[in-house]
Design a protein around this motif. Structure first.
Motif, PDB file in Angstrom:
ATOM      1  N   ASN A  83      77.063   7.758 -26.724  1.00  0.00           N
ATOM      2  CA  ASN A  83      76.921   6.493 -27.456  1.00  0.00           C
ATOM      3  C   ASN A  83      75.638   5.780 -27.068  1.00  0.00           C
ATOM      4  O   ASN A  83      74.916   5.254 -27.920  1.00  0.00           O
ATOM      5  N   SER A  84      75.333   5.758 -25.774  1.00  0.00           N
ATOM      6  CA  SER A  84      74.133   5.081 -25.297  1.00  0.00           C
ATOM      7  C   SER A  84      72.873   5.702 -25.875  1.00  0.00           C
ATOM      8  O   SER A  84      71.950   4.993 -26.294  1.00  0.00           O
ATOM      9  N   GLU A  85      72.825   7.033 -25.916  1.00  0.00           N
ATOM     10  CA  GLU A  85      71.647   7.726 -26.441  1.00  0.00           C
ATOM     11  C   GLU A  85      71.499   7.514 -27.941  1.00  0.00           C
ATOM     12  O   GLU A  85      70.392   7.298 -28.436  1.00  0.00           O
ATOM     13  N   TYR A  86      72.610   7.542 -28.662  1.00  0.00           N
ATOM     14  CA  TYR A  86      72.524   7.342 -30.113  1.00  0.00           C
ATOM     15  C   TYR A  86      72.198   5.880 -30.433  1.00  0.00           C
ATOM     16  O   TYR A  86      71.510   5.595 -31.412  1.00  0.00           O
ATOM     17  N   ARG A  87      72.676   4.950 -29.596  1.00  0.00           N
ATOM     18  CA  ARG A  87      72.338   3.536 -29.805  1.00  0.00           C
ATOM     19  C   ARG A  87      70.845   3.307 -29.673  1.00  0.00           C
ATOM     20  O   ARG A  87      70.273   2.453 -30.359  1.00  0.00           O
ATOM     21  N   GLU A  88      70.192   4.072 -28.769  1.00  0.00           N
ATOM     22  CA  GLU A  88      68.739   3.952 -28.642  1.00  0.00           C
ATOM     23  C   GLU A  88      68.065   4.283 -29.965  1.00  0.00           C
ATOM     24  O   GLU A  88      67.101   3.621 -30.365  1.00  0.00           O
ATOM     25  N   PHE A  89      68.548   5.285 -30.654  1.00  0.00           N
ATOM     26  CA  PHE A  89      68.056   5.652 -31.983  1.00  0.00           C
ATOM     27  C   PHE A  89      68.285   4.520 -32.976  1.00  0.00           C
ATOM     28  O   PHE A  89      67.364   4.091 -33.693  1.00  0.00           O
ATOM     29  N   MET A 250      89.563   1.168 -30.612  1.00  0.00           N
ATOM     30  CA  MET A 250      88.503   2.163 -30.630  1.00  0.00           C
ATOM     31  C   MET A 250      87.514   1.863 -31.749  1.00  0.00           C
ATOM     32  O   MET A 250      86.292   2.025 -31.585  1.00  0.00           O
ATOM     33  N   HIS A 251      88.024   1.435 -32.877  1.00  0.00           N
ATOM     34  CA  HIS A 251      87.150   1.046 -33.986  1.00  0.00           C
ATOM     35  C   HIS A 251      86.246  -0.106 -33.593  1.00  0.00           C
ATOM     36  O   HIS A 251      85.052  -0.121 -33.906  1.00  0.00           O
ATOM     37  N   ASN A 252      86.779  -1.074 -32.875  1.00  0.00           N
ATOM     38  CA  ASN A 252      86.025  -2.280 -32.547  1.00  0.00           C
ATOM     39  C   ASN A 252      85.025  -2.078 -31.407  1.00  0.00           C
ATOM     40  O   ASN A 252      83.954  -2.696 -31.416  1.00  0.00           O
ATOM     41  N   ASP A 253      85.360  -1.236 -30.431  1.00  0.00           N
ATOM     42  CA  ASP A 253      84.596  -1.211 -29.187  1.00  0.00           C
ATOM     43  C   ASP A 253      83.890   0.094 -28.850  1.00  0.00           C
ATOM     44  O   ASP A 253      82.937   0.101 -28.066  1.00  0.00           O
ATOM     45  N   TYR A 254      84.345   1.219 -29.398  1.00  0.00           N
ATOM     46  CA  TYR A 254      83.915   2.514 -28.872  1.00  0.00           C
ATOM     47  C   TYR A 254      82.408   2.723 -28.917  1.00  0.00           C
ATOM     48  O   TYR A 254      81.824   3.201 -27.949  1.00  0.00           O
ATOM     49  N   PHE A 255      81.758   2.379 -30.015  1.00  0.00           N
ATOM     50  CA  PHE A 255      80.333   2.704 -30.114  1.00  0.00           C
ATOM     51  C   PHE A 255      79.438   1.743 -29.339  1.00  0.00           C
ATOM     52  O   PHE A 255      78.474   2.151 -28.697  1.00  0.00           O
ATOM     53  N   TRP A 256      79.738   0.459 -29.370  1.00  0.00           N
ATOM     54  CA  TRP A 256      78.769  -0.512 -28.843  1.00  0.00           C
ATOM     55  C   TRP A 256      79.064  -1.002 -27.433  1.00  0.00           C
ATOM     56  O   TRP A 256      78.163  -1.470 -26.734  1.00  0.00           O
ATOM     57  N   PRO A 264      80.804  10.629 -25.730  1.00  0.00           N
ATOM     58  CA  PRO A 264      80.081  11.214 -26.863  1.00  0.00           C
ATOM     59  C   PRO A 264      80.175  10.362 -28.124  1.00  0.00           C
ATOM     60  O   PRO A 264      81.237   9.817 -28.438  1.00  0.00           O
ATOM     61  N   VAL A 265      79.072  10.248 -28.826  1.00  0.00           N
ATOM     62  CA  VAL A 265      79.077   9.507 -30.083  1.00  0.00           C
ATOM     63  C   VAL A 265      79.865  10.302 -31.118  1.00  0.00           C
ATOM     64  O   VAL A 265      79.824  11.538 -31.150  1.00  0.00           O
ATOM     65  N   SER A 433      86.241  11.159 -36.171  1.00  0.00           N
ATOM     66  CA  SER A 433      86.379  10.580 -34.824  1.00  0.00           C
ATOM     67  C   SER A 433      86.403  11.665 -33.756  1.00  0.00           C
ATOM     68  O   SER A 433      86.472  11.349 -32.568  1.00  0.00           O
ATOM     69  N   TYR A 434      86.328  12.906 -34.154  1.00  0.00           N
ATOM     70  CA  TYR A 434      86.399  14.011 -33.196  1.00  0.00           C
ATOM     71  C   TYR A 434      85.222  14.980 -33.330  1.00  0.00           C
ATOM     72  O   TYR A 434      85.273  16.080 -32.793  1.00  0.00           O
TER      73      TYR A 434
END
Length: 454
Positions: A83-89, A250-256, A264-265, A433-434
């Motif tokens: 998630n952190s790496e994809y957020r950089e994108f 998970m919808h609200n928090d998982y990515f950010w 993993p994203v 989601s998988y």
């Protein structure tokens, strides 16, 4: 005519006299190339292996008969893209769009003096041509403005830090641009106006080399493809993938949320994964250009054969990345994150996904090549592709086939899908989601060859 011949001979004589090659053929020498292992990747030495089912095909899919193939060496991410790496994108694209809008408005309002405060700080860098090279000035005068906006090719000012705090906005021009990046007031709730992620789109071009090689008579421009797509992950997959299940947290928090930085994203389509690869290549080459170094070859999704070869970790005929044929060790601990014991998700110490470096890596130092999230590959899915694919660096990529191979199984799959030879697919415009991904980069050269363990 005689004078020209004599002059040519004199020039040839003068050129050869001062040469250090003594008139010998020595070839053109460029900058010395030093292989550089990308950060977070491991080198997978190329070699041959038996691709396909080494055990009984329990599911009777009959889509993976054994076949000996060879793959060249390549680098591969040790973990799935997090998630952190994809957020950089995502943030890089968001910031680039914001800077572009600020620079355009500054240009339209005549706010281009970098010594002024406010939006002028974000004007195009080439607004002041004093420090531009002759080549940059030439391009600015002859090629800029040929696109849709009239501002294509202009240099953005990335030195100034963007301002997102409403209380620190420098002027009304900046406020106007920031307002254009947010969701409308009518769509906000709880007093929050967040970024409108549908406006965060990544644009890039690529050339369909395979099609160009098959149609040599056509123009080069016929094979240049332009992509423009939203890149923010679809977080609603946590709701849509599971009916009658409460996955709203998970919808609200998982990515950010920072709690999931190293997970993993997911919710990323095959097209978005490919766009990430293009951005990662662009980011690295921008840095190398500044340092006057060679450009690197691009990051990309692995072919199906590369993925399976890497997952096996050099073990011939293995059922799983750690060997086989069991998913538990001698102490009764599960060796991957999947759906064990008829739905007891927590038996492997994880209800959903786990960190990218959880569990033990295989012999190529690759984590979670079985379980956690299934992974996109570059290959199109055809049940009979093993019958006709090449034995040298095989890859079946049909642009008309929207089904793309996914490998490795996930946190919600039974152990059959964790086997290194099991094939599955998903449509390239679908997000789940998988399903996540990891990237590879071809190794430059052929002096790294692996050995297969029996």
């Amino acid at each position: 005519m005689k004078k020209i011949v004599v002059l040519t001979a004199v020039l040839a004589f003068l050129c050869s006299c001062g040469s250090k090659d003594r008139g010998e053929l020595i070839g053109v020498k460029g900058k010395k190339w030093h292989p550089e292992k990308p950060y977070g990747m491991t080198l997978v030495p190329g070699g041959s292996f038996i691709m396909g089912k080494s055990d009984d095909d329990i599911a009777q899919t009959k889509n993976a008969p054994t076949k000996t193939v060879t793959v060249p060496s390549f680098y591969m991410d040790e973990t799935e893209i997090t998630n952190s790496e994809y957020r950089e994108f995502v943030y890089w694209v968001r910031d680039s769009i914001m800077r572009t809008r600020l620079a355009i408005l500054a240009d339209e309002e005549g706010k281009t003096d970098p010594n002024e405060d406010g939006i002028a700080k974000f004007a195009f860098k080439d607004a002041d041509t004093t420090d531009l090279t002759a080549w940059e000035k030439y391009n600015l005068e002859n090629y800029v403005g040929l696109g849709d906006t009239g501002y294509e090719g202009r240099r953005l000012n990335r030195d100034e830090e963007l301002i997102w705090d409403y209380s620190e906005i420098p002027d009304e021009y900046y406020a106007e641009v920031l307002d254009s990046m947010l969701i409308p007031e009518a769509e906000s709730y709880n007093g929050q106006r967040t970024i409108d992620w549908t406006k965060v789109r990544f644009q890039y071009t690529w050339m369909d080399i395979e099609a160009a090689a098959k149609h040599k008579g056509k123009k080069r421009t016929d094979f240049i493809k332009r992509e423009n797509l939203e890149i923010y992950p679809d977080t609603t997959v946590w709701i849509r993938d599971f009916e009658y299940s409460y996955n709203e947290p998970m919808h609200n928090d998982y990515f950010w949320h920072d709690a999931y930085n190293d997970y993993p994203v997911v919710g990323v389509t095959w097209q978005q994964a490919k766009a990430f690869c293009e951005w990662r290549t662009l980011k690295k080459n921008i840095y190398r250009k500044e340092k006057k170094r060679h450009r690197i070859n691009k990051f990309r999704l692995p072919s199906e054969a590369e993925w399976e070869y890497a997952a096996r970790g050099g073990l011939e005929g293995a059922t799983y990345p750690w060997g086989g044929p069991y998913t538990m060790n001698d102490r009764g601990c599960f060796l991957a994150n999947f759906k064990p014991l008829r739905g007891n998700y927590a038996a492997d110490q994880a209800l959903y996904t786990v960190e990218g470096d959880a569990f033990e890596p295989n012999d190529f130092n690759l984590y979670n090549m079985a379980g956690n999230v299934a992974e996109w590959t570059a290959s199109s899915y055809d049940p009979s592709s093993y019958e006709y694919m090449s034995t040298m660096s095989p890859n079946v990529n049909d642009s008309l086939n929207n089904r793309k191979v996914i490998r490795g199984g996930s946190w919600k799959d039974v152990e059959y899908f964790l086997q290194v030879s099991t094939r599955d697919f998903e449509y390239k415009d679908s997000a789940r989601s998988y399903i996540g991904f990891r990237t590879v980069q071809s190794y430059m050269g052929t002096d790294v060859i692996g050995t297969v363990k029996n």
